[in-house]
Design a protein around this motif. Structure first.
Motif, PDB file in Angstrom:
ATOM      1  N   GLY A   1       0.807  -1.219   0.000  1.00  0.00           N
ATOM      2  CA  GLY A   1       0.000   0.000   0.000  1.00  0.00           C
ATOM      3  C   GLY A   1       0.834   1.259   0.000  1.00  0.00           C
ATOM      4  N   GLU A   2       2.143   1.105  -0.121  1.00  0.00           N
ATOM      5  CA  GLU A   2       3.055   2.244  -0.058  1.00  0.00           C
ATOM      6  C   GLU A   2       3.068   3.043  -1.354  1.00  0.00           C
ATOM      7  OE1 GLU A   2       7.851   2.957   0.847  1.00  0.00           O
ATOM      8  OE2 GLU A   2       6.992   0.940   0.878  1.00  0.00           O
ATOM      9  N   TYR A   3       2.686   2.393  -2.472  1.00  0.00           N
ATOM     10  CA  TYR A   3       2.844   3.036  -3.776  1.00  0.00           C
ATOM     11  C   TYR A   3       1.497   3.343  -4.423  1.00  0.00           C
ATOM     12  CZ  TYR A   3       7.573   1.368  -3.059  1.00  0.00           C
ATOM     13  OH  TYR A   3       8.806   1.141  -2.533  1.00  0.00           O
ATOM     14  N   GLU A   4       1.444   4.518  -5.039  1.00  0.00           N
ATOM     15  CA  GLU A   4       0.230   4.945  -5.740  1.00  0.00           C
ATOM     16  C   GLU A   4       0.334   4.714  -7.246  1.00  0.00           C
ATOM     17  OE1 GLU A   4      -1.118   8.901  -4.443  1.00  0.00           O
ATOM     18  OE2 GLU A   4       0.366   8.732  -2.839  1.00  0.00           O
ATOM     19  N   LEU A   5       1.552   4.475  -7.718  1.00  0.00           N
ATOM     20  CA  LEU A   5       1.764   4.221  -9.143  1.00  0.00           C
ATOM     21  C   LEU A   5       2.810   3.125  -9.297  1.00  0.00           C
ATOM     22  CD1 LEU A   5       2.074   7.657  -8.712  1.00  0.00           C
ATOM     23  CD2 LEU A   5       1.463   7.499 -11.115  1.00  0.00           C
ATOM     24  N   VAL A   6       2.763   2.430 -10.430  1.00  0.00           N
ATOM     25  CA  VAL A   6       3.783   1.447 -10.758  1.00  0.00           C
ATOM     26  C   VAL A   6       4.307   1.786 -12.150  1.00  0.00           C
ATOM     27  CG1 VAL A   6       2.067  -0.196 -11.653  1.00  0.00           C
ATOM     28  CG2 VAL A   6       4.323  -1.016 -10.988  1.00  0.00           C
ATOM     29  N   VAL A   7       5.637   1.678 -12.315  1.00  0.00           N
ATOM     30  CA  VAL A   7       6.286   2.166 -13.535  1.00  0.00           C
ATOM     31  C   VAL A   7       6.990   1.017 -14.255  1.00  0.00           C
ATOM     32  CG1 VAL A   7       7.898   3.852 -14.496  1.00  0.00           C
ATOM     33  CG2 VAL A   7       6.691   4.355 -12.358  1.00  0.00           C
ATOM     34  N   ASN A   8       6.699   0.865 -15.533  1.00  0.00           N
ATOM     35  CA  ASN A   8       7.386  -0.108 -16.378  1.00  0.00           C
ATOM     36  C   ASN A   8       8.718   0.502 -16.818  1.00  0.00           C
ATOM     37  OD1 ASN A   8       8.311  -1.912 -18.275  1.00  0.00           O
ATOM     38  ND2 ASN A   8       6.493  -1.873 -19.567  1.00  0.00           N
ATOM     39  N   GLY A   9       9.791   0.070 -16.153  1.00  0.00           N
ATOM     40  CA  GLY A   9      11.128   0.542 -16.496  1.00  0.00           C
ATOM     41  C   GLY A   9      11.931  -0.515 -17.217  1.00  0.00           C
ATOM     42  N   CYS A  10      11.240  -1.470 -17.851  1.00  0.00           N
ATOM     43  CA  CYS A  10      11.937  -2.533 -18.587  1.00  0.00           C
ATOM     44  C   CYS A  10      12.438  -1.993 -19.932  1.00  0.00           C
ATOM     45  CB  CYS A  10      11.013  -3.729 -18.797  1.00  0.00           C
ATOM     46  SG  CYS A  10      10.533  -4.529 -17.244  1.00  0.00           S
ATOM     47  N   ASP A  11      13.162  -2.828 -20.661  1.00  0.00           N
ATOM     48  CA  ASP A  11      13.764  -2.398 -21.918  1.00  0.00           C
ATOM     49  C   ASP A  11      12.715  -1.849 -22.879  1.00  0.00           C
ATOM     50  OD1 ASP A  11      16.231  -3.087 -21.038  1.00  0.00           O
ATOM     51  OD2 ASP A  11      16.410  -4.919 -22.218  1.00  0.00           O
ATOM     52  N   PRO A  12      13.091  -0.875 -23.709  1.00  0.00           N
ATOM     53  CA  PRO A  12      12.128  -0.252 -24.629  1.00  0.00           C
ATOM     54  C   PRO A  12      11.952  -1.075 -25.904  1.00  0.00           C
ATOM     55  CG  PRO A  12      14.231   0.827 -24.818  1.00  0.00           C
ATOM     56  CD  PRO A  12      14.393  -0.205 -23.748  1.00  0.00           C
ATOM     57  N   ASP A  13      11.441  -2.273 -25.746  1.00  0.00           N
ATOM     58  CA  ASP A  13      11.178  -3.133 -26.901  1.00  0.00           C
ATOM     59  C   ASP A  13      10.006  -4.042 -26.545  1.00  0.00           C
ATOM     60  OD1 ASP A  13      12.292  -5.047 -25.186  1.00  0.00           O
ATOM     61  OD2 ASP A  13      14.228  -5.042 -26.202  1.00  0.00           O
ATOM     62  N   ARG A  14       9.614  -4.886 -27.497  1.00  0.00           N
ATOM     63  CA  ARG A  14       8.435  -5.729 -27.295  1.00  0.00           C
ATOM     64  C   ARG A  14       8.627  -6.685 -26.132  1.00  0.00           C
ATOM     65  NH1 ARG A  14       9.641  -8.124 -33.249  1.00  0.00           N
ATOM     66  NH2 ARG A  14      11.579  -9.192 -32.790  1.00  0.00           N
ATOM     67  N   GLU A  15       9.855  -7.240 -25.986  1.00  0.00           N
ATOM     68  CA  GLU A  15      10.102  -8.183 -24.905  1.00  0.00           C
ATOM     69  C   GLU A  15      10.050  -7.479 -23.555  1.00  0.00           C
ATOM     70  OE1 GLU A  15      10.436 -11.847 -23.334  1.00  0.00           O
ATOM     71  OE2 GLU A  15      10.191 -11.344 -25.448  1.00  0.00           O
ATOM     72  N   GLY A  16      10.653  -6.283 -23.485  1.00  0.00           N
ATOM     73  CA  GLY A  16      10.604  -5.525 -22.243  1.00  0.00           C
ATOM     74  C   GLY A  16       9.188  -5.169 -21.847  1.00  0.00           C
ATOM     75  N   GLN A  17       8.367  -4.813 -22.841  1.00  0.00           N
ATOM     76  CA  GLN A  17       6.973  -4.486 -22.562  1.00  0.00           C
ATOM     77  C   GLN A  17       6.233  -5.689 -22.007  1.00  0.00           C
ATOM     78  OE1 GLN A  17       5.740  -1.330 -22.938  1.00  0.00           O
ATOM     79  NE2 GLN A  17       3.861  -2.030 -21.958  1.00  0.00           N
ATOM     80  N   SER A  18       6.479  -6.861 -22.604  1.00  0.00           N
ATOM     81  CA  SER A  18       5.744  -8.056 -22.170  1.00  0.00           C
ATOM     82  C   SER A  18       6.225  -8.554 -20.809  1.00  0.00           C
ATOM     83  CB  SER A  18       5.872  -9.174 -23.216  1.00  0.00           C
ATOM     84  OG  SER A  18       7.162  -9.745 -23.197  1.00  0.00           O
ATOM     85  N   ILE A  19       7.495  -8.354 -20.476  1.00  0.00           N
ATOM     86  CA  ILE A  19       8.005  -8.776 -19.163  1.00  0.00           C
ATOM     87  C   ILE A  19       7.206  -8.107 -18.056  1.00  0.00           C
ATOM     88  CG2 ILE A  19       9.969  -8.490 -17.576  1.00  0.00           C
ATOM     89  CD1 ILE A  19      11.788  -9.082 -19.984  1.00  0.00           C
ATOM     90  N   PHE A  20       6.998  -6.811 -18.196  1.00  0.00           N
ATOM     91  CA  PHE A  20       6.224  -6.060 -17.195  1.00  0.00           C
ATOM     92  C   PHE A  20       4.748  -6.434 -17.252  1.00  0.00           C
ATOM     93  CE2 PHE A  20       3.611  -2.446 -15.941  1.00  0.00           C
ATOM     94  CZ  PHE A  20       4.145  -2.110 -14.715  1.00  0.00           C
ATOM     95  N   ASP A  21       4.178  -6.464 -18.466  1.00  0.00           N
ATOM     96  CA  ASP A  21       2.739  -6.715 -18.602  1.00  0.00           C
ATOM     97  C   ASP A  21       2.354  -8.110 -18.117  1.00  0.00           C
ATOM     98  OD1 ASP A  21       2.534  -4.189 -19.605  1.00  0.00           O
ATOM     99  OD2 ASP A  21       2.261  -4.778 -21.699  1.00  0.00           O
ATOM    100  N   LYS A  22       3.192  -9.110 -18.387  1.00  0.00           N
ATOM    101  CA  LYS A  22       2.902 -10.474 -17.920  1.00  0.00           C
ATOM    102  C   LYS A  22       2.985 -10.552 -16.389  1.00  0.00           C
ATOM    103  CE  LYS A  22       5.910 -12.390 -20.728  1.00  0.00           C
ATOM    104  NZ  LYS A  22       6.743 -13.336 -21.493  1.00  0.00           N
ATOM    105  N   PHE A  23       3.936  -9.830 -15.809  1.00  0.00           N
ATOM    106  CA  PHE A  23       4.032  -9.778 -14.354  1.00  0.00           C
ATOM    107  C   PHE A  23       2.757  -9.174 -13.760  1.00  0.00           C
ATOM    108  CE2 PHE A  23       4.902  -6.781 -10.860  1.00  0.00           C
ATOM    109  CZ  PHE A  23       5.192  -7.690  -9.841  1.00  0.00           C
TER     110      PHE A  23
END
Length: 924
Positions: free
Chosen positions: A105-127
Motif C-alpha cells: 500500500g506504499e505506492y500509488e503508481l507502478v512504472v514499467n522501467g523494462c527495456d524499450p522493446d516488445r520483450e521488455g513491454q511483455s516482461i512487465f505486462d505479464k508480471f
C-alpha cells in the motif's frame, strides 16, 4: 508527493535509474523507488499444469489447444542444470519482492522501467497479469530508455509515458503472441513427430530452428546433387591507346552472354575476327559516395567475427558481449540497432578515446587526429546518430566511454572490442568517392561491353588494410569511331555449386530471408521480417548443433547437416515448419498485432489453426526415420510379460493400450534414463548411481532407481554416504567422522536429537562443526587441518551482503565451536615495507606491514601501534592492482592512474605515501 515503484528489467538499468534519481535531487514529479528483475519472472504454464493427462505423450491428445493461455511465476525444472535453476530461483525471489512491495500500500503508481522493446513491454505486462486486481488498477507509467544514459532516464522520469497507451500494450501483445505461437508449434510438433517416428528419442521441432534446419539440409542436397556444366564467354581485345578488353553482352538491356554450346561462341569469334568494332555508347555516372559501414548490431558482429577471417564461434562471441556489458565496457549485447543515440553521442569524445586506445587497431586509425569539427559532424550525421525507433529498442554496440585494461580481456573479447572500435573510427572519416564508366562496342551484329570503377577519393577505405575496391579506368574514346579488333578469345567456365552455409552467412540469411525468393509480392511481404531476432538467432543455431541436427566446423564455421537432421527434414516434407517464408510471414502477422491491426486473440486463433494443420501433416507422415531396433528392450514387462518398448519420452509395455499400467518416464529427477538403465533396474535390482535434482529443494544429490514390484513402478533409492574417518577428537580422543558426504564433521561421542519443540539438542562430546561456513564449503583437507591443528588456512568467505572477505576458522575452546578470526588471516608477502623493512601482505581489505598492530577500544575506535603502513586495497572506489601496490612500496608513489568521480567523469592522479600524515593520498 506520490510514490511510484519502478520495475527495471535488469540490474544495470536499475542502477542508471537510481543514479538519475539521485542526480535530480528531488526535482521529479514522483518519489521513485527502483526494483530490478533479471528478465522474465513469469512463464506460460506447462502442458501438465493445464491438464494432468497431458503429462503423458499420447498421439490421441494432439494437438494440445488450451482454451486460455495462463502465466505462472518462473520455477526450476528437473531438467535444469544448477546454473539455470539458480537463475530461476532468483527470478522467483524478484517476483515475490515486487508483489510484496506493491501489496504494502506504499505506492500509488507502478512504472514499467523494462527495456524499450516488445520483450521488455511483455516482461512487465505479464508480471502485472499475476497481480491482484487492486494492483492492476494502479496507474501504470512507462520509461523508454534504451541507451542506458542518465540524461535519457532523467527525461522520462520527469515526463513518464502512459504504459496503457495502445501502442505499448500492443507491443507487449506481440511478444506474448510469439511465445504462445512457439508453445503451440513447438510442443505439439515435437510430441507428434517423436511419437509417429518412434525413433526411441525425443525429436525437437520449432518454428525457427526447424525452418533454418530445412534451409541447411536443402542447400546440402543442392550441393551433393549439383552437376557442373561448362559454358563459354567471348572476349574481344580492341586496339585503343591501350589494349582494351570487352565482353560480349546483350543490348540494349546489357547482360553478359553465356554460351552453353562452344560452337555458338566459336561462331561469334569467326564472325568478328579481323573486323572493327564501332563505339556506339560511352557513359559515365555522377560521382557516387560510399559511406563507411554502420555500427554493429548483435547479428552483424556475430556474422563478422564468425567469418573465415576470425573463425570464432557464435557462442563465444555472445559470451564475450555479455561479459563486456557486465564490465560496463560496451553497451547492451542483444540489440538490433545500428545507430548511436544523440544522448550517447554527447559522450562521443570519451567513446572515441577508448576506441583509439585499442592496441590491436592499425596505427593509422590509432593516430588519427580527431578534431572537434569531426566529432560535431558525426553527431549531426543521421546515418550514424539518430533517436531510437520503436522497432530497435536499443542503440548500436559501442563503448560506454569507460576506460579498461585491454590486456585483461580474453582473446575473443579483444577481437570484439577491436571490431567495435574499427567500425566506430571509420565513421569519423569522409565517404569513399567513385564513378562508373561504360563503353559499348558493336562488331558485326554483336555487342561488347568494357566497364570500370574509377576511384575519385579513397576516404575511409584508405584506413582499411588490403581494401579491395577493384578500381580501374577506361581510355577516352570517341563515339561512332571504329577500333580494330586485335584478338577475340573464348573463355572457358564451369557453373559452380551453391556455397554451403557458414554461421555468418546463415545469420545474414535469417535476418534478410526475402533475398531467397524472386516473387516480388513475397519479397515485399517479408522484406522487414526475418527468422528470429538479434537476441535469438545464435541461440537457434546453437540449439540445432546441441541436439545433433547439424555440426559446425570449428575453423571454417561451415554447417553440415547430420544424418538425423537430414532425415527429420525429409520426413517432414512440405510441413509448414520447414517453410522459411511462412516463418517470416508469421512475423508479419506479429507486426500486425503490434500495429493494432490484429488482436492477440485473433492471432492465437490463427496459430491454433496452423497447429492443427502442422500436427495433421505429421500424423499422416510415414515413419521415415525407420524403426529403431534399440526401442525394444530385452527384458519383458515385469507386470504382464509383454514387450517393453521406448516410445517418445517413456518406456511402456506393448500391452499398454489394452490395460497394462507399466510406464517409466525417461526423464526422472533431472536424469536421462536409458534403455540400459531400465534393463539394469529390472535385472540387477537397481540402476547405476545417478546425479539427480530435486525441484522442491532445488538441490542436486545422488541416488539409484529401483523397481518396486508391489507398487509396480520405478522408485528412488537415496545414496547414503558412508561415514569417513577424519582424525582424532582434540577434546576426548574419540574418532572424528565426515557425515552425510561432508555436510557435518563430528566426534563419535557427540549426539544430537530433536526435543518436543522440534529444536536440536546436543549431548556427549561437544566437538562437531558444519561442512559449510559463511557460504564456504569446507574441503576434506581443510576439515582435516582444523581437526589436527585447531585452525584452518586462510579462506575466502562471503558475507550476508554478498561481499568477499578472508579469515581463518579456529576452534574456540570456551564456546566449543568454530569461530572466525581475522588477525591471523593474511596472504603471502608481496613486498618489503619502505618504513621499517618488514614483510607486507594482504590482511582483509588492506595491505599491512607485519609490524603493524591494531586494537579496538571500548568506544569502538581503533588504536594502532608499531609500523603505521596501511595501504587500502580499494581507493576512491577503485580496486588497486598488485602492480600499483608494489609501486607504492618501492617508490612511495605510483604511475598516473585513472579514477571516476561522483559526477561519473574520469580524472587522473597519482597515489603517494604521505610521510607526515602516515597514509596514502592523491597527488594531482
Amino acid at each position: 508527493m506520490a510514490k511510484a515503484l519502478i520495475i527495471a528489467e535488469k540490474k544495470s538499468l536499475a542502477d542508471v535509474y537510481r543514479q538519475a534519481i539521485k542526480q535530480a535531487s528531488g526535482k521529479l514529479p514522483y518519489e521513485y523507488d527502483v526494483l530490478q528483475f533479471q528478465g522474465n519472472v513469469v512463464e506460460l504454464l506447462e502442458p501438465e499444469d493445464i491438464k494432468p493427462e497431458w503429462k503423458t505423450w499420447k498421439l490421441a491428445d494432439l494437438p494440445m489447444l488450451p482454451q486460455k493461455f495462463q502465466y505462472t511465476p518462473i520455477k526450476p525444472k528437473a531438467s535444469d542444470d544448477s546454473k539455470t535453476a539458480a537463475y530461476k530461483r532468483r527470478g522467483i525471489a524478484y517476483f515475490k519482492e515486487a508483489k510484496q512491495k506493491l501489496l504494502s500500500g506504499e505506492y500509488e503508481l507502478v512504472v514499467n522501467g523494462c527495456d524499450p522493446d516488445r520483450e521488455g513491454q511483455s516482461i512487465f505486462d505479464k508480471f502485472m497479469l499475476l497481480m491482484p486486481a487492486k494492483i492492476q488498477r494502479l496507474p501504470q507509467l512507462r520509461l523508454w530508455v534504451g541507451d542506458m544514459q542518465v540524461e535519457t532516464s532523467l527525461k522520462y522520469l520527469q515526463q513518464p509515458l502512459n504504459n496503457k497507451d495502445p501502442e505499448y500494450v500492443n507491443f507487449g501483445y506481440e511478444a506474448m503472441g510469439r511465445g504462445i505461437m512457439d508453445w503451440l508449434f513447438g510442443l505439439n510438433a515435437s510430441r507428434a513427430f517423436s511419437l509417429v517416428q518412434n525413433s526411441g528419442q525425443a525429436i525437437h521441432l520449432g518454428r525457427g530452428m526447424t525452418a533454418i534446419l530445412a534451409l541447411v539440409v536443402k542447400r546440402q542436397a543442392e550441393i551433393e546433387n549439383f552437376v557442373s556444366q561448362p559454358y563459354w564467354t567471348v572476349q574481344a581485345k580492341l586496339k585503343t591507346p591501350e589494349l582494351l578488353e570487352a565482353n560480349q553482352v546483350t543490348y540494349p538491356e546489357v547482360k553478359l552472354v553465356n554460351h552453353f554450346e562452344r560452337q555458338a561462341a566459336e561462331a561469334v569469334r569467326e564472325a568478328i575476327s579481323g573486323q572493327v568494332a564501332q563505339l556506339i555508347s560511352s557513359k559515365q555516372s555522377p560521382v557516387r559516395f560510399r559511406r563507411a559501414p554502420k555500427y554493429f548490431n548483435t547479428s552483424d558482429i556475430i556474422a563478422y567475427l564468425s567469418s573465415a577471417t576470425y573463425h570464432l564461434s557464435g557462442a563465444s562471441i555472445t559470451k564475450a558481449l555479455q561479459h563486456l556489458y557486465e564490465l560496463k565496457i560496451t553497451t547492451y549485447p542483444r540489440t538490433s540497432g545500428r545507430e548511436m543515440t544523440p544522448s550517447r553521442a554527447e559522450n562521443l569524445a570519451a567513446i572515441i578515446a577508448v576506441a583509439q586506445s585499442i592496441p590491436s587497431l592499425n596505427e593509422k586509425l590509432r593516430r588519427l587526429e580527431v578534431s572537434p569539427q569531426m566529432l560535431a559532424k558525426l553527431k549531426a550525421n543521421r546515418y550514424y546518430v539518430k533517436p531510437l525507433s520503436k522497432k530497435t529498442g536499443h542503440d548500436c554496440l559501442t563503448f560506454t566511454g569507460k576506460k579498461f585494461n585491454y590486456a585483461s580481456l580474453n582473446a575473443v573479447e579483444q577481437k570484439v572490442v577491436a571490431a567495435i572500435a574499427f567500425r566506430l573510427l571509420l565513421s569519423l572519416l569522409p565517404s569513399e568517392e567513385h564513378l562508373d564508366k561504360e563503353l559499348i562496342f558493336k562488331a558485326a551484329t554483336y555487342y561488347f561491353q568494357a566497364k570500370a570503377t574509377v576511384l575519385v577519393n579513397p576516404g575511409w577505405t584508405a584506413y582499411v588494410p588490403k581494401f579491395k575496391g577493384n578500381y580501374s579506368d577506361l581510355p577516352q574514346l570517341v563515339v561512332n569511331q571504329a577500333y580494330p579488333l586485335a584478338q577475340v578469345e573464348i573463355l572457358d567456365h564451369k557453373t559452380q555449386a551453391p556455397k554451403a552455409y557458414t554461421t555468418a552467412s546463415l545469420i545474414k540469411t535469417m535476418e534478410n530471408i526475402g533475398r531467397l525468393y524472386d516473387d516480388p509480392a513475397l519479397k515485399a511481404a517479408i522484406k522487414d521480417h526475418g527468422i528470429g531476432t538479434d537476441a535469438t538467432r545464435q541461440l537457434l543455431i546453437d540449439k540445432n548443433e546441441k541436439l545433433g541436427y547439424w555440426s559446425i566446423d570449428k575453423k571454417s564455421r561451415l554447417i553440415q547437416p547430420t544424418k538425423l537432421g537430414s532425415q527429420i527434414i525429409q520426413a517432414l516434407g512440405a510441413n509448414p515448419l520447414t517453410q522459411v517464408q511462412l516463418t517470416a510471414l508469421w512475423e508479419e502477422k506479429l507486426a500486425q498485432v503490434a500495429a493494432g491491426q490484429l488482436s492477440l486473440g485473433q492471432f492465437v486463433d490463427l496459430a491454433k489453426e496452423a497447429t492443427i494443420e502442422i500436427v495433421a501433416q505429421i500424423k499422416a507422415t510415414p515413419g521415415a526415420l525407420g524403426p529403431n531396433p534399440a526401442t525394444k528392450l530385452a527384458s519383458p514387462c515385469p507386470l504382464d510379460g509383454g514387450d517393453l518398448v521406448a516410445q517418445g519420452q517413456v518406456f511402456i509395455c506393448s500391452n499398454h493400450d489394452t490395460g497394462c499400467p507399466f510406464i517409466v518416464y525417461r526423464n526422472l529427477l533431472g536424469a536421462k534414463l536409458t534403455a540400459a538403465d531400465l534393463e539394469a533396474i529390472l535385472t540387477k535390482g537397481k540402476s547405476n548411481l545417478k546425479e539427480l535434482y530435486s525441484s522442491k529443494t532445488h538441490k542436486h544429490f545422488q541416488g539409484y532407481f529401483v523397481w518396486n514390484q508391489e507398487k509396480g513402478k520405478v522408485e528412488l533409492a537415496i545414496q547414503q554416504a558412508k561415514p569417513k574417518l577424519m582424525g582424532t577428537c582434540p577434546l576426548d580422543g574419540g574418532k572424528v567422522y565426515s557425515l552425510a558426504g561432508g555436510k557435518l564433521y563430528a566426534c563419535e561421542h557427540h549426539q544430537s536429537q530433536k526435543n518436543a519443540q522440534g529444536q536440536w539438542e546436543s549431548s556427549g562430546c561437544p566437538y562437531y562443526f558444519s561442512g559449510r561456513m559463511y557460504g564456504k564449503k569446507l574441503t576434506q583437507a581443510v576439515a582435516k587441518q582444523i581437526i589436527e591443528t585447531g585452525s584452518s588456512p586462510v579462506l575466502t568467505f562471503t558475507s550476508k551482503k554478498r561481499k568477499k572477505f578472508t579469515a581463518i576458522l579456529k576452534w574456540n575452546q570456551a564456546e566449543a565451536k568454530l569461530k572466525l578470526e581475522f588477525a591471523e588471516a593474511s596472504s603471502k608477502a608481496i613486498g618489503v615495507c619502505p618504513l621499517d623493512g618488514g614483510q607486507v601482505s594482504l590482511h582483509g581489505k588492506a595491505y599491512l606491514c607485519e609490524n603493524h598492530r591494531a586494537k579496538r577500544l571500548a568506544d569502538g575506535s581503533w588504536q594502532t601501534t608499531g609500523c603505521p603502513l596501511v595501504i587500502p586495497q580499494t581507493f576512491a572506489k577503485q580496486k588497486l592492482s598488485l602492480k600499483t601496490i608494489k609501486q607504492l612500496l618501492k617508490y612511495k608513489r605510483t604511475d598516473l592512474l585513472t579514477f571516476t568521480g561522483q559526477n561519473q567523469r574520469d580524472y587522473q592522479a597519482r597515489l603517494v605515501w604521505d610521510e607526515q600524515a602516515a597514509r596514502v593520498k592523491f597527488e594531482f
